[in-house]
Design a protein around this motif. Sequence first.
Motif, PDB file in Angstrom:
ATOM      1  N   ARG A 305     -69.552  15.689 -62.547  1.00  0.00           N
ATOM      2  CA  ARG A 305     -68.462  15.465 -63.487  1.00  0.00           C
ATOM      3  C   ARG A 305     -67.126  15.800 -62.831  1.00  0.00           C
ATOM      4  NH1 ARG A 305     -68.629  19.865 -68.274  1.00  0.00           N
ATOM      5  NH2 ARG A 305     -66.730  18.737 -68.808  1.00  0.00           N
ATOM      6  N   THR A 306     -66.085  15.335 -63.453  1.00  0.00           N
ATOM      7  CA  THR A 306     -64.728  15.665 -63.018  1.00  0.00           C
ATOM      8  C   THR A 306     -64.019  16.322 -64.183  1.00  0.00           C
ATOM      9  OG1 THR A 306     -64.665  13.785 -61.535  1.00  0.00           O
ATOM     10  CG2 THR A 306     -62.554  14.758 -62.158  1.00  0.00           C
ATOM     11  N   MET A 307     -63.494  17.501 -63.915  1.00  0.00           N
ATOM     12  CA  MET A 307     -62.802  18.228 -64.976  1.00  0.00           C
ATOM     13  C   MET A 307     -61.324  18.209 -64.640  1.00  0.00           C
ATOM     14  SD  MET A 307     -65.533  21.321 -65.291  1.00  0.00           S
ATOM     15  CE  MET A 307     -65.646  21.530 -63.549  1.00  0.00           C
ATOM     16  N   SER A 308     -60.609  17.384 -65.348  1.00  0.00           N
ATOM     17  CA  SER A 308     -59.189  17.248 -65.049  1.00  0.00           C
ATOM     18  C   SER A 308     -58.373  18.089 -66.027  1.00  0.00           C
ATOM     19  CB  SER A 308     -58.767  15.782 -65.115  1.00  0.00           C
ATOM     20  OG  SER A 308     -59.174  15.255 -66.354  1.00  0.00           O
ATOM     21  N   GLY A 309     -57.132  18.166 -65.805  1.00  0.00           N
ATOM     22  CA  GLY A 309     -56.254  18.922 -66.693  1.00  0.00           C
ATOM     23  C   GLY A 309     -55.178  19.682 -65.963  1.00  0.00           C
ATOM     24  N   HIS A 310     -55.476  20.176 -64.791  1.00  0.00           N
ATOM     25  CA  HIS A 310     -54.438  20.881 -64.034  1.00  0.00           C
ATOM     26  C   HIS A 310     -53.366  19.893 -63.605  1.00  0.00           C
ATOM     27  CE1 HIS A 310     -55.654  24.993 -63.702  1.00  0.00           C
ATOM     28  NE2 HIS A 310     -56.854  24.705 -63.239  1.00  0.00           N
ATOM     29  N   SER A 311     -52.144  20.406 -63.515  1.00  0.00           N
ATOM     30  CA  SER A 311     -51.039  19.518 -63.190  1.00  0.00           C
ATOM     31  C   SER A 311     -50.857  19.360 -61.684  1.00  0.00           C
ATOM     32  CB  SER A 311     -49.743  20.063 -63.798  1.00  0.00           C
ATOM     33  OG  SER A 311     -49.536  21.379 -63.337  1.00  0.00           O
ATOM     34  N   SER A 312     -51.335  20.295 -60.924  1.00  0.00           N
ATOM     35  CA  SER A 312     -51.165  20.147 -59.473  1.00  0.00           C
ATOM     36  C   SER A 312     -52.371  20.749 -58.756  1.00  0.00           C
ATOM     37  CB  SER A 312     -49.856  20.797 -59.011  1.00  0.00           C
ATOM     38  OG  SER A 312     -49.804  22.130 -59.440  1.00  0.00           O
ATOM     39  N   GLN A 313     -52.254  20.860 -57.467  1.00  0.00           N
ATOM     40  CA  GLN A 313     -53.402  21.129 -56.614  1.00  0.00           C
ATOM     41  C   GLN A 313     -54.149  22.401 -57.022  1.00  0.00           C
ATOM     42  OE1 GLN A 313     -52.407  21.507 -52.448  1.00  0.00           O
ATOM     43  NE2 GLN A 313     -52.278  23.707 -52.567  1.00  0.00           N
ATOM     44  N   VAL A 314     -55.457  22.307 -56.955  1.00  0.00           N
ATOM     45  CA  VAL A 314     -56.320  23.453 -57.253  1.00  0.00           C
ATOM     46  C   VAL A 314     -56.732  24.057 -55.921  1.00  0.00           C
ATOM     47  CG1 VAL A 314     -58.479  24.169 -58.290  1.00  0.00           C
ATOM     48  CG2 VAL A 314     -57.109  22.382 -59.362  1.00  0.00           C
ATOM     49  N   ALA A 315     -56.133  25.180 -55.604  1.00  0.00           N
ATOM     50  CA  ALA A 315     -56.283  25.718 -54.255  1.00  0.00           C
ATOM     51  C   ALA A 315     -57.393  26.744 -54.149  1.00  0.00           C
ATOM     52  CB  ALA A 315     -54.970  26.343 -53.793  1.00  0.00           C
ATOM     53  N   CYS A 316     -57.879  27.222 -55.286  1.00  0.00           N
ATOM     54  CA  CYS A 316     -58.963  28.187 -55.168  1.00  0.00           C
ATOM     55  C   CYS A 316     -59.887  28.097 -56.382  1.00  0.00           C
ATOM     56  CB  CYS A 316     -58.427  29.603 -54.998  1.00  0.00           C
ATOM     57  SG  CYS A 316     -57.124  30.030 -56.118  1.00  0.00           S
ATOM     58  N   LEU A 317     -61.132  28.369 -56.110  1.00  0.00           N
ATOM     59  CA  LEU A 317     -62.168  28.287 -57.130  1.00  0.00           C
ATOM     60  C   LEU A 317     -63.049  29.518 -57.029  1.00  0.00           C
ATOM     61  CD1 LEU A 317     -63.320  24.617 -56.528  1.00  0.00           C
ATOM     62  CD2 LEU A 317     -62.013  25.413 -58.494  1.00  0.00           C
ATOM     63  N   SER A 318     -63.603  29.911 -58.164  1.00  0.00           N
ATOM     64  CA  SER A 318     -64.585  30.977 -58.109  1.00  0.00           C
ATOM     65  C   SER A 318     -65.562  30.791 -59.260  1.00  0.00           C
ATOM     66  CB  SER A 318     -63.896  32.343 -58.219  1.00  0.00           C
ATOM     67  OG  SER A 318     -64.850  33.364 -58.020  1.00  0.00           O
ATOM     68  N   SER A 326     -60.652  28.147 -61.878  1.00  0.00           N
ATOM     69  CA  SER A 326     -59.829  27.450 -60.899  1.00  0.00           C
ATOM     70  C   SER A 326     -58.405  27.980 -60.964  1.00  0.00           C
ATOM     71  CB  SER A 326     -59.846  25.944 -61.170  1.00  0.00           C
ATOM     72  OG  SER A 326     -59.281  25.683 -62.429  1.00  0.00           O
ATOM     73  N   GLY A 327     -57.819  28.157 -59.792  1.00  0.00           N
ATOM     74  CA  GLY A 327     -56.425  28.576 -59.712  1.00  0.00           C
ATOM     75  C   GLY A 327     -55.574  27.407 -59.267  1.00  0.00           C
ATOM     76  N   CYS A 328     -54.476  27.245 -59.947  1.00  0.00           N
ATOM     77  CA  CYS A 328     -53.670  26.050 -59.741  1.00  0.00           C
ATOM     78  C   CYS A 328     -52.341  26.420 -59.089  1.00  0.00           C
ATOM     79  CB  CYS A 328     -53.433  25.357 -61.076  1.00  0.00           C
ATOM     80  SG  CYS A 328     -52.396  23.894 -60.953  1.00  0.00           S
ATOM     81  N   ALA A 329     -51.719  25.406 -58.491  1.00  0.00           N
ATOM     82  CA  ALA A 329     -50.447  25.635 -57.817  1.00  0.00           C
ATOM     83  C   ALA A 329     -49.344  26.014 -58.804  1.00  0.00           C
ATOM     84  CB  ALA A 329     -50.044  24.380 -57.051  1.00  0.00           C
ATOM     85  N   ASP A 330     -49.529  25.701 -60.098  1.00  0.00           N
ATOM     86  CA  ASP A 330     -48.488  26.059 -61.059  1.00  0.00           C
ATOM     87  C   ASP A 330     -48.634  27.503 -61.555  1.00  0.00           C
ATOM     88  OD1 ASP A 330     -50.631  25.968 -62.746  1.00  0.00           O
ATOM     89  OD2 ASP A 330     -49.969  24.188 -63.854  1.00  0.00           O
ATOM     90  N   GLY A 331     -49.609  28.216 -61.021  1.00  0.00           N
ATOM     91  CA  GLY A 331     -49.754  29.621 -61.370  1.00  0.00           C
ATOM     92  C   GLY A 331     -50.738  29.889 -62.480  1.00  0.00           C
ATOM     93  N   SER A 332     -51.337  28.842 -63.024  1.00  0.00           N
ATOM     94  CA  SER A 332     -52.280  29.053 -64.123  1.00  0.00           C
ATOM     95  C   SER A 332     -53.701  29.156 -63.577  1.00  0.00           C
ATOM     96  CB  SER A 332     -52.189  27.897 -65.127  1.00  0.00           C
ATOM     97  OG  SER A 332     -52.555  26.691 -64.497  1.00  0.00           O
ATOM     98  N   ILE A 333     -54.492  29.918 -64.294  1.00  0.00           N
ATOM     99  CA  ILE A 333     -55.910  30.047 -63.960  1.00  0.00           C
ATOM    100  C   ILE A 333     -56.700  29.573 -65.175  1.00  0.00           C
ATOM    101  CG2 ILE A 333     -57.746  31.661 -63.378  1.00  0.00           C
ATOM    102  CD1 ILE A 333     -55.557  33.473 -62.164  1.00  0.00           C
ATOM    103  N   TRP A 334     -57.608  28.635 -64.922  1.00  0.00           N
ATOM    104  CA  TRP A 334     -58.404  28.098 -66.032  1.00  0.00           C
ATOM    105  C   TRP A 334     -59.858  28.454 -65.831  1.00  0.00           C
ATOM    106  CZ3 TRP A 334     -56.730  22.402 -67.434  1.00  0.00           C
ATOM    107  CH2 TRP A 334     -55.381  22.425 -67.824  1.00  0.00           C
ATOM    108  N   HIS A 335     -60.512  28.702 -66.944  1.00  0.00           N
ATOM    109  CA  HIS A 335     -61.966  28.821 -66.923  1.00  0.00           C
ATOM    110  C   HIS A 335     -62.548  27.495 -67.396  1.00  0.00           C
ATOM    111  CE1 HIS A 335     -61.762  33.044 -66.157  1.00  0.00           C
ATOM    112  NE2 HIS A 335     -61.178  33.340 -67.306  1.00  0.00           N
TER     113      HIS A 335
END
Lengths: 550, 208
Positions: A305-318, A326-335
């Motif tokens: 699957r593809t989980m979209s929603g972040h506005s810019s690059q996702v540089a780290c995952l855990s 996922s941590g995003c370039a805009d400073g947000s972290i999503w679960h």
Amino acid sequence: MSYLPKTPSTRHRSRSEAKTPLTPSLAVGLNSLSLATPSKADVSFANPFAASRPSSPAKRSASGSIQVSESLQRQASTGVIRKGGVESRLDVVTRDYVPPKSEKKRSKSQPSRDTRDRFITTRDPADDVAATLDLMSLNPQSASPGHTARLAAATGVPLNRRVLSYHEPPPPSASDPLLAQAREYARPLYARPGALPTSTSTATTGAKGRKISTQPERVLDAPGMVDDFYLNLVSWSCLNIVGVALAENTYLWRADSGEVVQLGEAPEGSYISSVEFSNDGLFLGVGVGTGAVELWDAESQTKLRTMSGHSSQVACLSWYQHILTSGCADGSIWHHDVRVARHKVGELIGHQGEVCGLKWRSDGELLASGGNDNVVNVWDGRIGDVAPGTRSAARWTKRNHTAAVKAVAWCPWQPSLLASGGGTSDATVHIWNTTTGARLHSLPTPSQVTSIQWSPHKKEFMTTHGYPTNAIMVHAYPSMERVAEIRDAHDSRVLWSAIGPAGDVVVTGAGDENLKFWRIWEVPKVRKSKESKDSSGRTGSTKSDILRIR
Amino acid sequence: MPTKQAPTRQAITLKGSTNLVTEFFKYAANTILFQRGVYPADDFHMVKKYGQTVLVTQDLALENYLDKILKQVNKWLLTGSVTQLVLAIISKDSRTSLERWVFDINLVEQPSGESEAAPAKPEAEIQAEIRNILKQIVSTVTFLPVIDEPTVFNILAYTSESADVPADEWVDTDPLAIEAGKSQQVKLRSFSTDVHRIEAMVAYRYDG
């Protein structure tokens, strides 16, 4: 000579505050007569002055106030040289000090008499007087010329000596301001402890040093690997598979067989910015430059699957179980809950800059994140309690780092320990107690910290570094002593590292497009530790036998 | 400069001695400029000289500048018309002289006539003396006041009146003296060849 200043004093006091009498000037003159060799230069100097101010001797004689000058004149009349010497001196004085104001003042009472001046202190030494004095090797600036002359006579130093210097000033130190600036920037890189250029590409052993191989066990070519500090392109699963992203492609390398599989590609025009294996090693999370997070099945090599929603690059995952954070370039972290259609189950807002380091603690209670805003945050790992979309605050925030925090790592054998390492201008590793929020240790390092790996078996951790050392370092905990160092492990900065499932080999990736496998730690009791894990409930010395039987 | 033919002759002849002294000035000036931080430390690189490592500038402009000066000093030494060399360290902003490194150059009196009678000073001994001066320059850092402002330097040559001065290359100048009341002086070691005797001294501004 003591009577000299008295004669003109009445007049002089009234019109000028400078009371320095004639003495020095005449002393100079007399000294020059006595000490200096009778030179033609004096005469030649005298003549132009006389020519330029022909009236001055006449005035002087007319005034008749200065007895000495007259007496000198009388003396001078006997010899040309003497006359030239004294008169030139006096003429110099005359010509030099002609302030127009005082002339105006004087013009009323004493019209033509006193244009001559005897105040040596007030004249400009840089004028032609200086040249005359220089000929006498006297310095008008450092001391009074008379003093110098007397001193010279007293000490027996020959006066006919010249002080010369080269006509151009020495070149400025850092002529290139850009170069000076570059030096300024580069200084912190070299001025750090341990940055001594002593040991290059050798394992330096500290007090409790341990020899580790400075040669990699294996080198894999990784063409197209992006040299970007903020990405996380290497992951090593518990199934002994290394996932690596090379530009827009993801590859899996099976460490057991050496087999390479291309997993997939990023969407057209984008690139892979992060890869991370799930804890069971079956799934691979892939962050894309567009902001999408993809989920791949590592076994079947299919995208689930593809989980979209972040506005810019996702540089780290855990990963923690089914939660992919996922941590995003805009400073947000999503679960992202990868099981459900509405995958976004939580959002953590706490970073002002790009999130570049993200790690779940193995028990899922805490999540650590480091950002480009130099902040380390630790978040509460519980997700279900709050409604989706609620912005939860960080449990604690640390701002000790002075550069981007990319390296964050949880200690496997002491759950409360968190290590974080800062970027170029910080280059420090901080160890935190996450229960109390206290900073337990700080370790300055020679260069930027790009990743940290704790050893699962030893009380040690490993750091990888960027320019200028490009090193892999192993430190002891809690002494923080350097156990080993591999200088110039890569040709370019070491950007990523991942530890193998056995806990002995570490893979590093760098901008030089190589993956290198290093045997950092030995696993002396692999079987035992594995078995003890498996037989976690059992005790007794015969447990291995029991296991084998089963 | 060190030729293979009889190095001990260097010290005997005027030319050899002059070259030796000139070379010493080069390394002494470099050492001072490095130790006193007149130029940034990374402008310097290490060179083996006199059996020790000496830091020598690799800034081309400065190198050329020193070369030009030393070439002239060399000429003066040959004619014996220079009596003192001074390296003055001056504050860049206030232009006050902070330190003066003075090297007195004395001609050793030659016993007239049979000069062969006096045994030539071995080169090794001269080098040891030079080494000691350079080491002493390095060690002066321990007592010299810390200079925390940008500085420039100037090299002064005290010559005799009759010295041949290349026109508009060398100019008469101020001796950049430090006021007697504020000056502290420390005499350093000296070294001598068979022709020259160099005595070193440092005077520094001390407002204590």
